[in-house]
Design a protein around this motif. Structure first.
Motif, PDB file in Angstrom:
ATOM      1  N   LEU A 182       0.914  -1.145  -0.099  1.00 36.81           N
ATOM      2  CA  LEU A 182      -0.032   0.021  -0.097  1.00 36.81           C
ATOM      3  C   LEU A 182       0.751   1.263   0.010  1.00 36.81           C
ATOM      4  N   ILE A 183       0.367   2.295  -0.266  1.00 33.60           N
ATOM      5  CA  ILE A 183       1.054   3.683  -0.568  1.00 33.60           C
ATOM      6  C   ILE A 183       0.406   4.489   0.399  1.00 33.60           C
ATOM      7  N   ILE A 184       0.876   4.845   1.495  1.00 34.36           N
ATOM      8  CA  ILE A 184       0.524   6.124   2.190  1.00 34.36           C
ATOM      9  C   ILE A 184       1.513   7.103   2.711  1.00 34.36           C
ATOM     10  N   HIS A 185       1.189   8.360   1.919  1.00 34.79           N
ATOM     11  CA  HIS A 185       2.242   9.379   2.294  1.00 34.79           C
ATOM     12  C   HIS A 185       2.384   9.809   3.767  1.00 34.79           C
ATOM     13  N   PRO A 186       3.512  10.387   4.117  1.00 37.51           N
ATOM     14  CA  PRO A 186       3.654  10.481   5.495  1.00 37.51           C
ATOM     15  C   PRO A 186       2.789  11.379   5.937  1.00 37.51           C
ATOM     16  N   SER A 187       2.348  10.953   7.063  1.00 36.56           N
ATOM     17  CA  SER A 187       1.264  11.357   8.290  1.00 36.56           C
ATOM     18  C   SER A 187       1.642  12.438   9.130  1.00 36.56           C
TER      19      SER A 187
END
Length: 211
Positions: A182-187
């Motif tokens: 999965l791709i989750i940008h820095p939160s």
């Protein structure tokens, strides 16, 4: 910690906060555990300092454990980070062994029972060798693996494949794996000091410092 949800409505896409509350209802009373290597600094500590209280505010049973080790363990992790990023470094058998031993020791001390465990970064990666039978495990990669040397990547991949899924920050940071990616940008919290608007004076001071 009181969460200013109304303030987040000002910066989040319309309906996003309401969606979070609805999703939280579906996982209420489930245990969600984060594991990393520090409670302070940038990267995952900066994210988790905000994220874990937010999850708790939503009624989720959220926890945060930290892996620790001796100097050889930290030296091995730092060398691994450099090598994976395309830098210099020699990952010796002694450093690899220290990493594995630290994971085994921490697995005995930490409470790893949870419905979902998210392991952040390289330091606690090998904990998956000791994961309980219950629960799903996800590895959250904050590192650019696109330039990883083949030999080092082969060594790392065997442990990554012990997870149920992997999360990368950007598509170009990822490697091909036989498990969901999965791709989750820095939160980074949009209400944190890092994301606030600077005054003209603060901007000029920063520019002067950077010449």
């Amino acid at each position: 910690m009181s969460i200013p949800w109304d303030a987040y409505r000002e910066v989040a896409p319309k309906g996003a906060i309401e969606l979070l509350f609805r999703l939280a209802e579906r996982v209420r009373h489930r245990r969600f555990l984060h594991i990393n290597a520090s409670r302070y600094g940038g990267g995952s500590p900066e994210t988790l300092t905000r994220l874990v209280p937010m999850m708790s505010s939503l009624g989720i049973d959220a926890g945060w454990e930290v892996i620790v080790g001796d100097p050889k363990f930290y030296a091995g992790v730092h060398t691994l980070e450099r090598v994976l990023g395309g830098g210099d470094g020699l990952l010796t058998e002694e450093l690899v062994r220290a990493h594995a031993e630290a994971a085994a020791e921490n697995a005995q001390k930490l409470s790893l029972e949870a419905d979902l465990v998210m392991v952040h970064e390289l330091a606690p990666l090998l904990l998956a060798r000791h994961r309980p039978a219950r629960g799903r495990w996800i590895w959250r990669c904050h590192t650019d693996l696109s330039r990883a040397p083949r030999r080092t990547w082969h060594l790392l991949r065997r442990d990554i494949e012990r997870y149920d899924a992997v999360v990368f920050s950007l598509p170009k940071f990822a490697q091909r794996l036989p498990l969901p990616s999965l791709i989750i940008h820095p939160s980074v919290d949009p209400l944190s000091d890092k994301n606030r608007d600077l005054t003209r004076a603060e901007s000029q001071k920063l520019l002067d410092r950077l010449h």
